[in-house]
Design a protein around this motif. Sequence first.
Motif, PDB file in Angstrom:
ATOM      1  N   GLU A   2       0.830  -1.195   0.000  1.00 46.99           N
ATOM      2  CA  GLU A   2       0.000   0.000   0.000  1.00 46.99           C
ATOM      3  C   GLU A   2       0.873   1.258   0.000  1.00 46.99           C
ATOM      4  O   GLU A   2       1.834   1.349   0.756  1.00 46.99           O
ATOM      5  CB  GLU A   2      -0.900   0.007   1.239  1.00 46.99           C
ATOM      6  N   VAL A   3       0.522   2.201  -0.860  1.00 46.42           N
ATOM      7  CA  VAL A   3       1.218   3.481  -0.943  1.00 46.42           C
ATOM      8  C   VAL A   3       0.174   4.578  -0.784  1.00 46.42           C
ATOM      9  O   VAL A   3      -0.839   4.585  -1.476  1.00 46.42           O
ATOM     10  CB  VAL A   3       1.944   3.647  -2.308  1.00 46.42           C
ATOM     11  N   LYS A   4       0.405   5.491   0.157  1.00 50.95           N
ATOM     12  CA  LYS A   4      -0.481   6.645   0.357  1.00 50.95           C
ATOM     13  C   LYS A   4       0.285   7.892  -0.055  1.00 50.95           C
ATOM     14  O   LYS A   4       1.417   8.100   0.362  1.00 50.95           O
ATOM     15  CB  LYS A   4      -0.906   6.763   1.812  1.00 50.95           C
ATOM     16  N   ILE A   5      -0.366   8.717  -0.866  1.00 52.96           N
ATOM     17  CA  ILE A   5       0.267   9.934  -1.377  1.00 52.96           C
ATOM     18  C   ILE A   5      -0.582  11.127  -0.971  1.00 52.96           C
ATOM     19  O   ILE A   5      -1.766  11.200  -1.307  1.00 52.96           O
ATOM     20  CB  ILE A   5       0.401   9.883  -2.910  1.00 52.96           C
ATOM     21  N   GLU A  23      11.473  -0.420  -2.181  1.00 51.50           N
ATOM     22  CA  GLU A  23      12.677   0.215  -2.728  1.00 51.50           C
ATOM     23  C   GLU A  23      12.393   0.846  -4.089  1.00 51.50           C
ATOM     24  O   GLU A  23      12.895   1.925  -4.396  1.00 51.50           O
ATOM     25  CB  GLU A  23      13.815  -0.808  -2.852  1.00 51.50           C
ATOM     26  N   GLU A  24      11.577   0.188  -4.917  1.00 51.82           N
ATOM     27  CA  GLU A  24      11.218   0.741  -6.224  1.00 51.82           C
ATOM     28  C   GLU A  24      10.383   2.005  -6.072  1.00 51.82           C
ATOM     29  O   GLU A  24      10.591   2.986  -6.799  1.00 51.82           O
ATOM     30  CB  GLU A  24      10.446  -0.285  -7.053  1.00 51.82           C
ATOM     31  N   VAL A  25       9.464   2.003  -5.125  1.00 50.21           N
ATOM     32  CA  VAL A  25       8.631   3.191  -4.895  1.00 50.21           C
ATOM     33  C   VAL A  25       9.489   4.331  -4.371  1.00 50.21           C
ATOM     34  O   VAL A  25       9.374   5.472  -4.823  1.00 50.21           O
ATOM     35  CB  VAL A  25       7.471   2.871  -3.926  1.00 50.21           C
ATOM     36  N   GLN A  26      10.362   4.033  -3.421  1.00 53.12           N
ATOM     37  CA  GLN A  26      11.242   5.070  -2.875  1.00 53.12           C
ATOM     38  C   GLN A  26      12.140   5.642  -3.962  1.00 53.12           C
ATOM     39  O   GLN A  26      12.346   6.861  -4.039  1.00 53.12           O
ATOM     40  CB  GLN A  26      12.093   4.488  -1.749  1.00 53.12           C
ATOM     41  N   SER A  27      12.653   4.804  -4.830  1.00 44.58           N
ATOM     42  CA  SER A  27      13.477   5.258  -5.943  1.00 44.58           C
ATOM     43  C   SER A  27      12.684   6.141  -6.898  1.00 44.58           C
ATOM     44  O   SER A  27      13.191   7.169  -7.378  1.00 44.58           O
ATOM     45  CB  SER A  27      14.045   4.046  -6.685  1.00 44.58           C
ATOM     46  N   ALA A  28      11.435   5.771  -7.176  1.00 45.68           N
ATOM     47  CA  ALA A  28      10.588   6.573  -8.069  1.00 45.68           C
ATOM     48  C   ALA A  28      10.301   7.949  -7.472  1.00 45.68           C
ATOM     49  O   ALA A  28      10.304   8.960  -8.178  1.00 45.68           O
ATOM     50  CB  ALA A  28       9.284   5.842  -8.354  1.00 45.68           C
ATOM     51  N   VAL A  29      10.075   7.995  -6.153  1.00 45.70           N
ATOM     52  CA  VAL A  29       9.828   9.283  -5.482  1.00 45.70           C
ATOM     53  C   VAL A  29      11.080  10.152  -5.535  1.00 45.70           C
ATOM     54  O   VAL A  29      11.009  11.342  -5.870  1.00 45.70           O
ATOM     55  CB  VAL A  29       9.367   9.063  -4.022  1.00 45.70           C
ATOM     56  N   ALA A  30      12.229   9.568  -5.238  1.00 39.16           N
ATOM     57  CA  ALA A  30      13.485  10.327  -5.271  1.00 39.16           C
ATOM     58  C   ALA A  30      13.768  10.844  -6.679  1.00 39.16           C
ATOM     59  O   ALA A  30      14.177  11.991  -6.851  1.00 39.16           O
ATOM     60  CB  ALA A  30      14.634   9.453  -4.783  1.00 39.16           C
ATOM     61  N   GLU A  31      13.530  10.019  -7.680  1.00 41.64           N
ATOM     62  CA  GLU A  31      13.742  10.426  -9.072  1.00 41.64           C
ATOM     63  C   GLU A  31      12.806  11.570  -9.457  1.00 41.64           C
ATOM     64  O   GLU A  31      13.205  12.508 -10.147  1.00 41.64           O
ATOM     65  CB  GLU A  31      13.531   9.232 -10.012  1.00 41.64           C
ATOM     66  N   ALA A  32      11.553  11.489  -8.998  1.00 37.65           N
ATOM     67  CA  ALA A  32      10.584  12.546  -9.319  1.00 37.65           C
ATOM     68  C   ALA A  32      10.988  13.874  -8.687  1.00 37.65           C
ATOM     69  O   ALA A  32      10.838  14.929  -9.299  1.00 37.65           O
ATOM     70  CB  ALA A  32       9.193  12.138  -8.839  1.00 37.65           C
ATOM     71  N   LEU A  40       5.915  12.040 -10.553  1.00 36.98           N
ATOM     72  CA  LEU A  40       5.947  10.753  -9.868  1.00 36.98           C
ATOM     73  C   LEU A  40       4.970   9.839 -10.580  1.00 36.98           C
ATOM     74  O   LEU A  40       3.779  10.145 -10.683  1.00 36.98           O
ATOM     75  CB  LEU A  40       5.545  10.896  -8.393  1.00 36.98           C
ATOM     76  N   THR A  41       5.470   8.724 -11.105  1.00 40.21           N
ATOM     77  CA  THR A  41       4.641   7.767 -11.821  1.00 40.21           C
ATOM     78  C   THR A  41       4.724   6.421 -11.130  1.00 40.21           C
ATOM     79  O   THR A  41       5.815   5.866 -10.977  1.00 40.21           O
ATOM     80  CB  THR A  41       5.108   7.620 -13.286  1.00 40.21           C
ATOM     81  N   LEU A  42       3.576   5.914 -10.690  1.00 38.29           N
ATOM     82  CA  LEU A  42       3.494   4.596 -10.067  1.00 38.29           C
ATOM     83  C   LEU A  42       2.433   3.779 -10.794  1.00 38.29           C
ATOM     84  O   LEU A  42       1.509   4.334 -11.384  1.00 38.29           O
ATOM     85  CB  LEU A  42       3.131   4.720  -8.591  1.00 38.29           C
ATOM     86  N   VAL A  43       2.552   2.456 -10.724  1.00 34.00           N
ATOM     87  CA  VAL A  43       1.609   1.552 -11.373  1.00 34.00           C
ATOM     88  C   VAL A  43       0.934   0.715 -10.302  1.00 34.00           C
ATOM     89  O   VAL A  43       1.610   0.143  -9.439  1.00 34.00           O
ATOM     90  CB  VAL A  43       2.337   0.636 -12.386  1.00 34.00           C
ATOM     91  N   ASP A  44      -0.420   0.652 -10.333  1.00 31.96           N
ATOM     92  CA  ASP A  44      -1.132  -0.161  -9.351  1.00 31.96           C
ATOM     93  C   ASP A  44      -1.180  -1.614  -9.793  1.00 31.96           C
ATOM     94  O   ASP A  44      -0.700  -1.971 -10.861  1.00 31.96           O
ATOM     95  CB  ASP A  44      -2.530   0.398  -9.046  1.00 31.96           C
ATOM     96  N   ILE A  62       4.898   4.683   2.502  1.00 34.72           N
ATOM     97  CA  ILE A  62       5.092   3.361   1.908  1.00 34.72           C
ATOM     98  C   ILE A  62       4.901   2.335   3.017  1.00 34.72           C
ATOM     99  O   ILE A  62       5.583   2.378   4.030  1.00 34.72           O
ATOM    100  CB  ILE A  62       6.507   3.229   1.305  1.00 34.72           C
ATOM    101  N   GLY A  63       3.957   1.412   2.818  1.00 35.23           N
ATOM    102  CA  GLY A  63       3.705   0.416   3.846  1.00 35.23           C
ATOM    103  C   GLY A  63       3.285  -0.901   3.248  1.00 35.23           C
ATOM    104  O   GLY A  63       2.957  -1.002   2.069  1.00 35.23           O
TER     105      GLY A  63
END
Length: 75
Positions: A2-5, A23-32, A40-44, A62-63
């Motif tokens: 689960e990711v809350k934005i 780690e992938e989500v954290q990397s995507a946030v840092a890149e954004a 910030l692009t994430l895929v459900d 991120i949880g």
Amino acid sequence: MEVKIGVQHANRELVLESEQTPEEVQSAVAEALTGKAGLLTLVDEKGRRLIVPAEKLAYVEIGESEIRKVGFGAV
């Protein structure tokens, strides 16, 4: 997972169930936040893309997703 934005000036947060690793989500946030695109692009888990402008991000939580218990059992 689960990711809350949290988005600035929005009353509700965006909640996303993703198959990406923390780690992938954290990397995507840092890149954004540091990248040129500023998105910030994430895929459900259904394959839908969520795109949020990086300058509008308030927070990203991120949880791990909880397993929901159903029924009457001893806890």
